[in-house]
Design a protein around this motif. Structure first.
Motif, mmCIF file in Angstrom:
data_model
loop_
_atom_site.group_PDB
_atom_site.id
_atom_site.type_symbol
_atom_site.label_atom_id
_atom_site.label_comp_id
_atom_site.label_asym_id
_atom_site.label_seq_id
_atom_site.Cartn_x
_atom_site.Cartn_y
_atom_site.Cartn_z
ATOM 1 N N ALA A 1 36.220 58.025 -7.098
ATOM 2 C CA ALA A 1 36.253 59.471 -7.015
ATOM 3 C C ALA A 1 36.791 60.076 -8.307
ATOM 4 O O ALA A 1 36.335 61.126 -8.730
ATOM 5 C CB ALA A 1 37.097 59.916 -5.819
ATOM 6 N N ASP A 2 37.790 59.404 -8.891
ATOM 7 C CA ASP A 2 38.356 59.912 -10.144
ATOM 8 C C ASP A 2 37.327 59.884 -11.267
ATOM 9 O O ASP A 2 37.255 60.796 -12.083
ATOM 10 C CB ASP A 2 39.579 59.090 -10.553
ATOM 11 C CG ASP A 2 40.793 59.360 -9.663
ATOM 12 O OD1 ASP A 2 40.838 60.445 -9.058
ATOM 13 O OD2 ASP A 2 41.669 58.481 -9.591
ATOM 14 N N ASN A 3 36.520 58.816 -11.298
ATOM 15 C CA ASN A 3 35.478 58.705 -12.324
ATOM 16 C C ASN A 3 34.454 59.822 -12.180
ATOM 17 O O ASN A 3 33.990 60.366 -13.177
ATOM 18 C CB ASN A 3 34.782 57.346 -12.255
ATOM 19 C CG ASN A 3 35.648 56.223 -12.795
ATOM 20 O OD1 ASN A 3 36.606 56.479 -13.519
ATOM 21 N ND2 ASN A 3 35.329 54.997 -12.436
ATOM 22 N N GLU A 4 34.096 60.142 -10.937
ATOM 23 C CA GLU A 4 33.131 61.214 -10.704
ATOM 24 C C GLU A 4 33.680 62.553 -11.164
ATOM 25 O O GLU A 4 32.967 63.359 -11.771
ATOM 26 C CB GLU A 4 32.753 61.271 -9.218
ATOM 27 C CG GLU A 4 31.885 60.123 -8.765
ATOM 28 C CD GLU A 4 31.550 60.195 -7.279
ATOM 29 O OE1 GLU A 4 31.564 61.317 -6.718
ATOM 30 O OE2 GLU A 4 31.268 59.139 -6.692
ATOM 31 N N ALA A 5 34.947 62.794 -10.909
ATOM 32 C CA ALA A 5 35.580 64.048 -11.318
ATOM 33 C C ALA A 5 35.622 64.147 -12.843
ATOM 34 O O ALA A 5 35.365 65.215 -13.416
ATOM 35 C CB ALA A 5 36.987 64.150 -10.739
ATOM 36 N N GLU A 6 35.942 63.031 -13.499
ATOM 37 C CA GLU A 6 35.970 63.022 -14.959
ATOM 38 C C GLU A 6 34.589 63.267 -15.546
ATOM 39 O O GLU A 6 34.434 64.001 -16.523
ATOM 40 C CB GLU A 6 36.529 61.685 -15.465
ATOM 41 C CG GLU A 6 38.020 61.552 -15.305
ATOM 42 C CD GLU A 6 38.538 60.232 -15.844
ATOM 43 O OE1 GLU A 6 38.008 59.762 -16.881
ATOM 44 O OE2 GLU A 6 39.451 59.664 -15.226
ATOM 45 N N GLU A 7 33.581 62.633 -14.962
ATOM 46 C CA GLU A 7 32.201 62.812 -15.427
ATOM 47 C C GLU A 7 31.771 64.269 -15.271
ATOM 48 O O GLU A 7 31.134 64.844 -16.151
ATOM 49 C CB GLU A 7 31.234 61.890 -14.662
ATOM 50 C CG GLU A 7 31.367 60.429 -15.011
ATOM 51 C CD GLU A 7 31.014 60.146 -16.460
ATOM 52 O OE1 GLU A 7 30.046 60.727 -16.982
ATOM 53 O OE2 GLU A 7 31.724 59.321 -17.082
ATOM 54 N N GLU A 8 32.104 64.873 -14.141
ATOM 55 C CA GLU A 8 31.750 66.274 -13.889
ATOM 56 C C GLU A 8 32.441 67.186 -14.899
ATOM 57 O O GLU A 8 31.844 68.122 -15.429
ATOM 58 C CB GLU A 8 32.150 66.664 -12.453
ATOM 59 C CG GLU A 8 31.536 67.957 -11.988
ATOM 60 C CD GLU A 8 30.021 67.920 -11.910
ATOM 61 O OE1 GLU A 8 29.401 68.970 -12.175
ATOM 62 O OE2 GLU A 8 29.444 66.857 -11.598
ATOM 63 N N LYS A 9 33.708 66.877 -15.202
ATOM 64 C CA LYS A 9 34.458 67.667 -16.175
ATOM 65 C C LYS A 9 33.820 67.553 -17.568
ATOM 66 O O LYS A 9 33.693 68.534 -18.286
ATOM 67 C CB LYS A 9 35.908 67.186 -16.220
ATOM 68 C CG LYS A 9 36.809 68.045 -17.058
ATOM 69 C CD LYS A 9 38.244 67.565 -16.978
ATOM 70 C CE LYS A 9 39.139 68.416 -17.846
ATOM 71 N NZ LYS A 9 40.536 67.960 -17.812
ATOM 72 N N LYS A 10 33.389 66.332 -17.941
ATOM 73 C CA LYS A 10 32.736 66.124 -19.237
ATOM 74 C C LYS A 10 31.437 66.909 -19.328
ATOM 75 O O LYS A 10 31.124 67.509 -20.355
ATOM 76 C CB LYS A 10 32.459 64.632 -19.463
ATOM 77 C CG LYS A 10 33.671 63.822 -19.813
ATOM 78 C CD LYS A 10 33.304 62.365 -20.035
ATOM 79 C CE LYS A 10 34.515 61.503 -20.291
ATOM 80 N NZ LYS A 10 34.153 60.091 -20.470
ATOM 81 N N LYS A 11 30.661 66.903 -18.233
ATOM 82 C CA LYS A 11 29.389 67.638 -18.213
ATOM 83 C C LYS A 11 29.622 69.125 -18.418
ATOM 84 O O LYS A 11 28.920 69.781 -19.176
ATOM 85 C CB LYS A 11 28.645 67.398 -16.897
ATOM 86 C CG LYS A 11 28.011 66.034 -16.787
ATOM 87 C CD LYS A 11 27.288 65.873 -15.467
ATOM 88 C CE LYS A 11 26.710 64.475 -15.305
ATOM 89 N NZ LYS A 11 26.062 64.306 -13.999
#
Length: 106
Positions: A1-11
């Motif tokens: 879940a943390d990885n998904e949140a980080e990816e969304e933030k990067k996008k």
């Protein structure tokens, strides 16, 4: 879940960087202005237009165009050089003809 949140933030960050949602530097006084400002907070210079991103494909096309233009320019210079040589030959022939006329008259 943390990885998904980080990816969304990067996008989201990338999208902001592509648009006009980033701080910008005034070209006149170099102040770093707020993203939403249309003019500089100090000197009131207008915000510069975003520069188009040069893609690899566009860069390659520009390089090819530049090569073609150099070739065209070179070929035009070659033609001009040929014209100069022809003019020199004509001048030489005219001088020889005048010399023949002078010799015949003497």
């Amino acid at each position: 879940a943390d990885n998904e949140a980080e990816e969304e933030k990067k996008k989201k960050t990338k999208k902001k960087c592509r648009g006009r949602e980033t701080e910008w530097t005034c070209l006149r006084c170099t102040l770093l202005n707020d993203p939403g400002a249309a003019t500089c907070a100090i000197c009131e210079a207008p915000r510069p237009s975003p520069q188009p991103q040069l893609t690899k494909k566009t860069a390659k096309k520009n390089k090819e165009k530049k090569k073609k233009m150099k070739k065209k320019k070179k070929s035009h210079n070659d033609i001009d050089d040929d014209d100069d040589e022809i003019d020199d030959d004509i001048d030489d022939e005219a001088a020889d003809s005048k010399l023949d006329i002078v010799r015949a008259a003497a």
